[in-house]
Design an enzyme around this catalytic site. Structure first.
Site, PDB file in Angstrom:
ATOM      1  N   SER A 276       0.885  -1.125   0.017  1.00 41.89           N
ATOM      2  CA  SER A 276      -0.045   0.102   0.251  1.00 41.89           C
ATOM      3  C   SER A 276       0.783   1.302  -0.069  1.00 41.89           C
ATOM      4  O   SER A 276       1.970   1.024   0.491  1.00 41.89           O
ATOM      5  CB  SER A 276      -0.862  -0.217   1.379  1.00 41.89           C
ATOM      6  OG  SER A 276      -1.552   1.312   1.535  1.00 41.89           O
TER       7      SER A 276
ATOM      8  N   TYR B 186      -2.335  -1.201  10.722  1.00 39.01           N
ATOM      9  CA  TYR B 186      -2.191  -1.538   9.326  1.00 39.01           C
ATOM     10  C   TYR B 186      -1.187  -0.691   8.610  1.00 39.01           C
ATOM     11  O   TYR B 186      -0.297  -1.768   7.814  1.00 39.01           O
ATOM     12  CB  TYR B 186      -3.521  -0.740   8.688  1.00 39.01           C
ATOM     13  CG  TYR B 186      -3.779  -1.026   7.088  1.00 39.01           C
ATOM     14  CD1 TYR B 186      -4.449  -2.232   6.587  1.00 39.01           C
ATOM     15  CD2 TYR B 186      -3.272  -0.226   6.285  1.00 39.01           C
ATOM     16  CE1 TYR B 186      -4.501  -2.231   5.521  1.00 39.01           C
ATOM     17  CE2 TYR B 186      -3.571  -0.256   4.638  1.00 39.01           C
ATOM     18  CZ  TYR B 186      -4.188  -1.337   4.243  1.00 39.01           C
ATOM     19  OH  TYR B 186      -4.521  -1.458   3.107  1.00 39.01           O
TER      20      TYR B 186
HETATM   21  N1  LIG Z   1      -8.558  -0.668  -0.799  1.00 40.34           N
HETATM   22  C1  LIG Z   1      -8.064  -0.089  -0.541  1.00 40.34           C
HETATM   23  O1  LIG Z   1      -7.884   1.416  -0.509  1.00 40.34           O
HETATM   24  C2  LIG Z   1      -6.556  -0.438  -0.739  1.00 40.34           C
HETATM   25  C3  LIG Z   1      -6.188  -1.785  -0.419  1.00 40.34           C
HETATM   26  N2  LIG Z   1      -4.919  -2.457  -0.513  1.00 40.34           N
HETATM   27  C4  LIG Z   1      -4.726  -3.712   0.015  1.00 40.34           C
HETATM   28  O2  LIG Z   1      -5.036  -4.433  -1.242  1.00 40.34           O
HETATM   29  C5  LIG Z   1      -5.410  -5.663  -0.752  1.00 40.34           C
HETATM   30  C6  LIG Z   1      -6.885  -6.065  -1.088  1.00 40.34           C
HETATM   31  O3  LIG Z   1      -7.712  -5.305  -0.574  1.00 40.34           O
HETATM   32  P1  LIG Z   1      -9.293  -4.850  -1.021  1.00 40.34           P
HETATM   33  O4  LIG Z   1      -9.611  -5.636  -2.217  1.00 40.34           O
HETATM   34  O5  LIG Z   1      -9.243  -3.467  -1.223  1.00 40.34           O
HETATM   35  O6  LIG Z   1      -9.944  -5.446   0.187  1.00 40.34           O
HETATM   36  P2  LIG Z   1     -11.346  -6.057   0.276  1.00 40.34           P
HETATM   37  O7  LIG Z   1     -11.781  -5.914   1.683  1.00 40.34           O
HETATM   38  O8  LIG Z   1     -12.358  -5.771  -0.468  1.00 40.34           O
HETATM   39  O9  LIG Z   1     -11.037  -7.697   0.075  1.00 40.34           O
HETATM   40  C7  LIG Z   1     -10.192  -8.262   1.119  1.00 40.34           C
HETATM   41  C8  LIG Z   1      -9.951  -9.716   0.702  1.00 40.34           C
HETATM   42  O10 LIG Z   1      -8.976 -10.149   1.461  1.00 40.34           O
HETATM   43  C9  LIG Z   1      -9.299 -11.462   2.073  1.00 40.34           C
HETATM   44  N3  LIG Z   1      -9.209 -11.904   3.513  1.00 40.34           N
HETATM   45  C10 LIG Z   1      -9.440 -10.878   4.334  1.00 40.34           C
HETATM   46  N4  LIG Z   1      -8.863 -11.600   5.582  1.00 40.34           N
HETATM   47  C11 LIG Z   1      -8.764 -12.781   5.218  1.00 40.34           C
HETATM   48  C12 LIG Z   1      -8.286 -14.222   5.947  1.00 40.34           C
HETATM   49  N5  LIG Z   1      -8.000 -13.910   7.222  1.00 40.34           N
HETATM   50  N6  LIG Z   1      -7.709 -15.143   5.140  1.00 40.34           N
HETATM   51  C13 LIG Z   1      -8.145 -15.082   4.037  1.00 40.34           C
HETATM   52  N7  LIG Z   1      -8.598 -14.069   3.012  1.00 40.34           N
HETATM   53  C14 LIG Z   1      -8.864 -12.872   4.127  1.00 40.34           C
HETATM   54  C15 LIG Z   1     -11.029 -11.251   1.769  1.00 40.34           C
HETATM   55  O11 LIG Z   1     -11.744 -12.598   1.544  1.00 40.34           O
HETATM   56  P3  LIG Z   1     -12.747 -13.225   2.544  1.00 40.34           P
HETATM   57  O12 LIG Z   1     -13.725 -12.180   3.060  1.00 40.34           O
HETATM   58  O13 LIG Z   1     -13.407 -14.321   1.729  1.00 40.34           O
HETATM   59  O14 LIG Z   1     -12.043 -13.954   3.688  1.00 40.34           O
HETATM   60  C16 LIG Z   1     -11.181 -10.457   0.578  1.00 40.34           C
HETATM   61  O15 LIG Z   1     -11.330 -11.360  -0.601  1.00 40.34           O
HETATM   62  C17 LIG Z   1      -5.225  -5.732   0.765  1.00 40.34           C
HETATM   63  O16 LIG Z   1      -4.106  -6.204   0.963  1.00 40.34           O
HETATM   64  C18 LIG Z   1      -5.326  -4.156   1.124  1.00 40.34           C
HETATM   65  O17 LIG Z   1      -4.756  -3.954   2.114  1.00 40.34           O
HETATM   66  C19 LIG Z   1      -4.032  -1.559  -0.550  1.00 40.34           C
HETATM   67  C20 LIG Z   1      -3.960  -0.223  -1.151  1.00 40.34           C
HETATM   68  C21 LIG Z   1      -5.309   0.551  -1.019  1.00 40.34           C
HETATM   69  C1  LIG Z   2      -0.970  11.771   0.954  1.00 39.47           C
HETATM   70  C2  LIG Z   2      -1.696  12.578  -0.413  1.00 39.47           C
HETATM   71  C3  LIG Z   2      -2.992  12.301  -0.589  1.00 39.47           C
HETATM   72  C4  LIG Z   2      -3.698  11.518   0.164  1.00 39.47           C
HETATM   73  C5  LIG Z   2      -3.427   9.847   0.366  1.00 39.47           C
HETATM   74  C6  LIG Z   2      -4.261   8.941   0.966  1.00 39.47           C
HETATM   75  C7  LIG Z   2      -5.635   9.303   1.606  1.00 39.47           C
HETATM   76  C8  LIG Z   2      -4.102   7.691   0.712  1.00 39.47           C
HETATM   77  C9  LIG Z   2      -4.574   6.599   1.178  1.00 39.47           C
HETATM   78  C10 LIG Z   2      -4.300   5.285   1.142  1.00 39.47           C
HETATM   79  C11 LIG Z   2      -4.890   4.001   1.529  1.00 39.47           C
HETATM   80  C12 LIG Z   2      -6.263   4.310   2.255  1.00 39.47           C
HETATM   81  C13 LIG Z   2      -4.200   3.085   1.510  1.00 39.47           C
HETATM   82  C14 LIG Z   2      -4.746   1.957   1.795  1.00 39.47           C
HETATM   83  O1  LIG Z   2      -4.005   0.767   1.847  1.00 39.47           O
HETATM   84  C15 LIG Z   2      -3.641  12.999  -1.491  1.00 39.47           C
HETATM   85  C16 LIG Z   2      -4.913  13.647  -0.998  1.00 39.47           C
HETATM   86  C17 LIG Z   2      -4.183  12.049  -2.847  1.00 39.47           C
HETATM   87  C18 LIG Z   2      -2.784  14.331  -2.310  1.00 39.47           C
HETATM   88  C19 LIG Z   2      -1.172  13.864  -2.267  1.00 39.47           C
HETATM   89  C20 LIG Z   2      -0.685  13.344  -1.112  1.00 39.47           C
END
Ligand SMILES: NC(=O)C1=CN([C@@H]2O[C@H](COP(=O)(O)OP(=O)(O)OC[C@H]3O[C@@H](n4cnc5c(N)ncnc54)[C@H](OP(=O)(O)O)[C@@H]3O)[C@@H](O)[C@H]2O)C=CC1
Ligand SMILES: CC1=C(/C=C/C(C)=C/C=C/C(C)=C/C=O)C(C)(C)CCC1
Length: 312
Positions: free
Chosen positions: A187, A200
């Site tokens: 992330s 996280y």
């Molecule tokens: N959404 C965002 O803003 C961002 C997300 N990410 C990362 O991307 C990845 C995917 O996230 P996203 O698709 O958004 O999240 P979702 O909540 O939509 O999906 C999460 C997935 O992880 C699975 N999961 C959660 N816990 C477990 C567990 N204990 N065992 C097996 N599977 C598990 C869930 O499956 P089930 O419920 O079937 O177990 C589900 O398929 C994550 O690692 C997240 O941290 C990174 C940056 C930004």
């Molecule tokens: C730092 C930053 C921003 C905010 C970023 C945020 C809020 C990121 C969230 C990330 C998440 C939720 C990741 C999950 O894994 C903006 C506003 C784009 C402007 C540019 C600088």
């Protein structure tokens, strides 16, 4: 060292000739960057014929990754998650594309023994995994004092430790075949921190370190044909951060999946999405800490995360 560099920079900027020199150094580095990109693009890998295991594939980014790997012609796609109904529906969507076989397994990746048992079963049923995508993740939200100990442990088990167990399980066969790719979905919160999600953030910073170390280890051991990619997406519009106000640079899970597959094909070590987020790295490493804090205040990112936590 920093003192030395400052003196070099000062000296360089003292005369127009030196500024010209600096300009050429920057130009040279930019050309080098473009050449590396072009060479990488020429040596594109294909994912057709590969067997891909995706954790957290029941929804969100994981689901999109499964569909995207199928569109790119992967031979077999193995979905992991805990929700059997959702996994079965993603399996159907993958099969409807008509290019890949698809299997799903229920596995809690936070449980090490379950991971080892399920990998073994997958290898017996399906064969060797050639691409592993560690995607499963959870977030709870709350200040350090509000967050229960078991939630902190869960975050680190699911988001970080699971990558160790799955990677340890599939790496030996990749090394033996001299082919394979390990992908971790980290992330941008593995590059800079926001308040209210310390467990996280810790889990994602750890992942950035894990993949950097793994890539170095494989390179040092001469295993250049086994790729490592760490993907750092910013806010993505899935269930996970649905209570966070959509940002101007928010991504769709489809965009994250497409960029991840492009990174596998071109063997990129680290992908930061969207590209504008590279600026946060520059802000953090080149400028005083207050600059980054001010950007977070001015853009409202700091407040948005407060609201996200308040809704949990
Ligand atoms: N959404 C965002 O803003 C961002 C997300 N990410 C990362 O991307 C990845 C995917 O996230 P996203 O698709 O958004 O999240 P979702 O909540 O939509 O999906 C999460 C997935 O992880 C699975 N999961 C959660 N816990 C477990 C567990 N204990 N065992 C097996 N599977 C598990 C869930 O499956 P089930 O419920 O079937 O177990 C589900 O398929 C994550 O690692 C997240 O941290 C990174 C940056 C930004
Ligand atoms: C730092 C930053 C921003 C905010 C970023 C945020 C809020 C990121 C969230 C990330 C998440 C939720 C990741 C999950 O894994 C903006 C506003 C784009 C402007 C540019 C600088």
């Amino acid at each position: 060292m920093a003192h030395f560099l400052t003196r070099v920079l000062k000296a360089l900027c003292e005369s127009p000739l030196r500024i010209l020199l600096l300009f050429f150094v920057v130009l040279f580095r930019s050309c080098q960057y473009v050449c590396v990109r072009v060479l990488r693009a020429e040596r594109r890998k294909s994912v057709s014929g590969e067997t891909v295991l995706i954790t957290g594939a029941s929804r969100g980014i994981g689901r999109c990754l499964a569909l995207e790997f199928a569109k790119h012609g992967a031979d077999t796609i193995v979905l992991w998650g805990r929700d059997e109904e959702k996994l079965s529906s993603v399996k159907k969507e993958v099969e409807d594309i008509g290019t890949s076989r698809c299997h799903y397994y229920r596995c809690d990746v936070g449980d090490r023994e379950q991971v080892y048992r399920t990998i073994q079963k997958v290898q017996e049923d399906v064969g060797t995994i050639t691409i592993l995508v560690n995607n499963a993740g959870v977030v709870h939200g709350g200040t350090l004092l509000e967050t229960k100990d078991d939630k902190i442990e869960e975050t680190l088990r699911v988001n970080t430790l699971s990558h160790f167990w799955t990677t340890k399980s599939v790496l030996p066969s990749m090394l033996a075949r001299g082919r394979g790719h390990v992908v971790g979905i980290a992330s941008t919160l593995g590059l800079f921190a926001l308040p209210g999600v310390s467990d996280y953030v810790t889990s994602k910073f750890s992942l950035v370190g894990f993949y950097e170390s793994l890539a170095a280890e494989l390179r040092e051991q001469g295993h250049r044909d086994v790729g490592v990619t760490c993907v750092c997406p910013g806010h993505t519009t899935t269930d996970m951060f649905k209570d966070l106000t959509t940002q101007p640079f928010s991504l769709t899970p489809q965009q994250v999946a497409e960029q991840t597959i492009e990174a596998v094909k071109t063997n990129q070590r680290r992908v930061i999405l969207p590209r504008v987020m590279h600026l946060t790295w520059i802000l953090k490493s080149w400028l005083p800490g207050s600059w980054m804090r001010n950007v977070l205040y001015v853009t409202g990112a700091m407040k948005d995360m407060d609201n996200f936590c308040a809704k949990r």
